[in-house]
Design an enzyme around this catalytic site. Structure first.
Site, PDB file in Angstrom:
ATOM      1  N   ASP A  76      36.535 -51.070 -12.222  1.00  0.00           N
ATOM      2  CA  ASP A  76      36.532 -49.674 -11.782  1.00  0.00           C
ATOM      3  C   ASP A  76      35.183 -49.354 -11.138  1.00  0.00           C
ATOM      4  O   ASP A  76      34.163 -49.964 -11.465  1.00  0.00           O
ATOM      5  CB  ASP A  76      36.844 -48.711 -12.928  1.00  0.00           C
ATOM      6  CG  ASP A  76      35.880 -48.803 -14.104  1.00  0.00           C
ATOM      7  OD1 ASP A  76      35.486 -49.925 -14.462  1.00  0.00           O
ATOM      8  OD2 ASP A  76      35.510 -47.758 -14.663  1.00  0.00           O
ATOM      9  N   GLU A  90      35.156 -48.757 -17.387  1.00  0.00           N
ATOM     10  CA  GLU A  90      33.744 -48.834 -17.752  1.00  0.00           C
ATOM     11  C   GLU A  90      32.947 -47.629 -17.287  1.00  0.00           C
ATOM     12  O   GLU A  90      32.056 -47.164 -17.987  1.00  0.00           O
ATOM     13  CB  GLU A  90      33.112 -50.119 -17.197  1.00  0.00           C
ATOM     14  CG  GLU A  90      31.803 -50.496 -17.860  1.00  0.00           C
ATOM     15  CD  GLU A  90      30.569 -49.798 -17.299  1.00  0.00           C
ATOM     16  OE1 GLU A  90      29.535 -49.800 -17.973  1.00  0.00           O
ATOM     17  OE2 GLU A  90      30.640 -49.240 -16.172  1.00  0.00           O
TER      18      GLU A  90
END
Ligand SMILES: [Zn+2]
Length: 409
Positions: free
Chosen positions: A92, A157
């Site tokens: 991400d 994350e």
């Protein structure tokens, strides 16, 4: 026993050039994969296409097993030896704030001056490409030994670091001996970082129509001295010899969405950064002492988190810091690997930002180390890029590391 005693010098002299050559041979495929990842928009919670693309590559490079775990992380396994090593790099990315600030389209990778530019190149797609292509080298050169190497393209994350890794360990029951985080370190080693905690401080008053405010009691006015008191705590917060003094800042203010009423409640968010070793109670008690006399309450809210698979992974907004002993075998293995490849050990330091290590090392006590090709100065900037020579060096490092680590422990 150190590595030099466990294997012969000839072994290393023979192996290191082969690893370097394999890392060089695979440059085109590795960069193609990275370019593909950059083209896929993968904001937090929307990583599915990037996860599927990573799984495809993990299969192509010859992993023994490839799967998506319950939090939607992409995983590849090589070997089934005793030492279970996880390589973690997240898929991400931070969201683009203002596309006009970017020299190139953030989702269109461009190679310029030996670096690949694009959204997430430095955080953390360069790391993903490097660890996947380390698996390729391990397979191509048959470097399997007494280790199980897990390569993870991680999710969630940016918004909730550590939550997806927690799910892998606690929900899916995967036991890890050590974790290597492929976040930005510019090819040096990182053995810890500060933690962070999100808090909510609240005042309550009494609502009344704004045309007769004397009948109410404004929670907003009660909050003003509270904000000042919270910010004034900074010079007195705990001070750590490595990480420096804790910091806290008021970042948000909220109240009822009724512009024609005296606000009956007011809440501010406080972002606290703290050195390793502090508990939720330590942080809460410190703030409570200051805000209670002013009539305010404090709590750590649960952070709502939903993975792209639909799993709810909600948890408290508390992300502990961590610090690994510089003499730990994991740090030693990192230094030995760097020395074998480059003739001298990488420098060892700590990060300013938080990572998935907040779970692995901060909560679960799994020894964790950072090493990555990306540079911190490009992270979350319109100059997002990763140097391709460093990417190649990192792939070689990750390929050699499991052999070094499992050989010395
Ligand atoms: Zn990152």
């Amino acid at each position: 026993m150190c590595v030099e005693e466990s294997v012969t010098t000839e072994f290393w002299n023979d192996l290191v050039p082969k690893i370097r050559a394999a890392a060089a041979d695979q440059a085109e495929r590795r960069q193609q994969f990275l370019a593909d990842l950059i083209r896929i928009r993968s904001y937090t919670g929307q990583e599915k296409q990037a996860v599927l693309r990573t799984m495809e590559e993990l299969l192509a490079v010859g992993c023994d097993e490839v799967w998506m775990d319950s939090a939607g992380n992409a995983l590849g396994r090589i070997g089934s030896g005793a030492h279970v090593i996880l390589y973690d790099a997240h898929l991400d990315t931070n969201e683009v704030a203002d596309e006009s600030e970017w020299r190139h389209d953030p989702l269109e990778p461009v190679v310029e001056n030996g670096a690949m530019w694009g959204l997430g190149a430095s955080d953390c797609k360069g790391g993903v490409a490097a660890i996947v292509y380390a698996a390729a080298i391990v397979k191509a050169l048959r470097l399997e030994a007494d280790f199980t190497l897990l390569v993870m393209g991680a999710t969630l994350e940016e918004d909730a670091e550590g939550f997806a890794l927690r799910s892998l360990v606690e929900r899916d029951g995967v036991n890890l001996e050590v974790v290597l985080l492929a976040e930005a370190t510019d090819l040096s080693l990182r053995r810890g970082h500060r933690g962070r905690c999100e808090l909510r401080v609240r005042t309550t008053g009494r609502a009344a129509h704004a045309s007769q405010p004397e009948l109410g009691e404004s929670a907003l006015l009660k909050m003003l001295p509270v904000i000042h008191a919270v910010e004034s705590m900074n010079p007195e917060l705990p001070n750590d010899p490595i990480f420096g003094r804790d910091t806290q800042v008021v970042t948000l203010i909220q109240g009822p969405h009724t512009p024609n009423s005296v606000p009956s409640w007011c809440e501010v968010a406080v972002d606290r950064r703290m050195a390793p070793g502090q508990s939720t109670d330590d942080v809460l008690d410190g703030i409570r002492k200051v805000v209670s006399p002013l009539g305010a309450t404090v709590r750590i809210p649960d952070q709502p988190v939903t993975s792209h698979t639909g799993s709810r992974l909600d948890g408290p907004g508390f992300f502990p810091g961590w610090l690994l002993d510089p003499a730990h075998p994991l740090v030693e293995a990192g230094k030995t690997t760097g020395s074998a490849l480059w003739g001298r050990p990488p420098e060892v330091g700590v990060w300013r930002f938080s990572t998935d290590g907040t779970y692995s090392a901060g909560s679960a006590g799994i020894p964790t180390l950072g090493f990555g090709p990306q540079e911190e100065k490009f992270v979350h900037t319109p100059d997002d890029q990763v140097d391709l020579t460093k990417l190649e060096k990192a792939a070689a490092f990750y390929a050699l590391f499991p052999l070094v680590y499992s050989g010395q422990t």
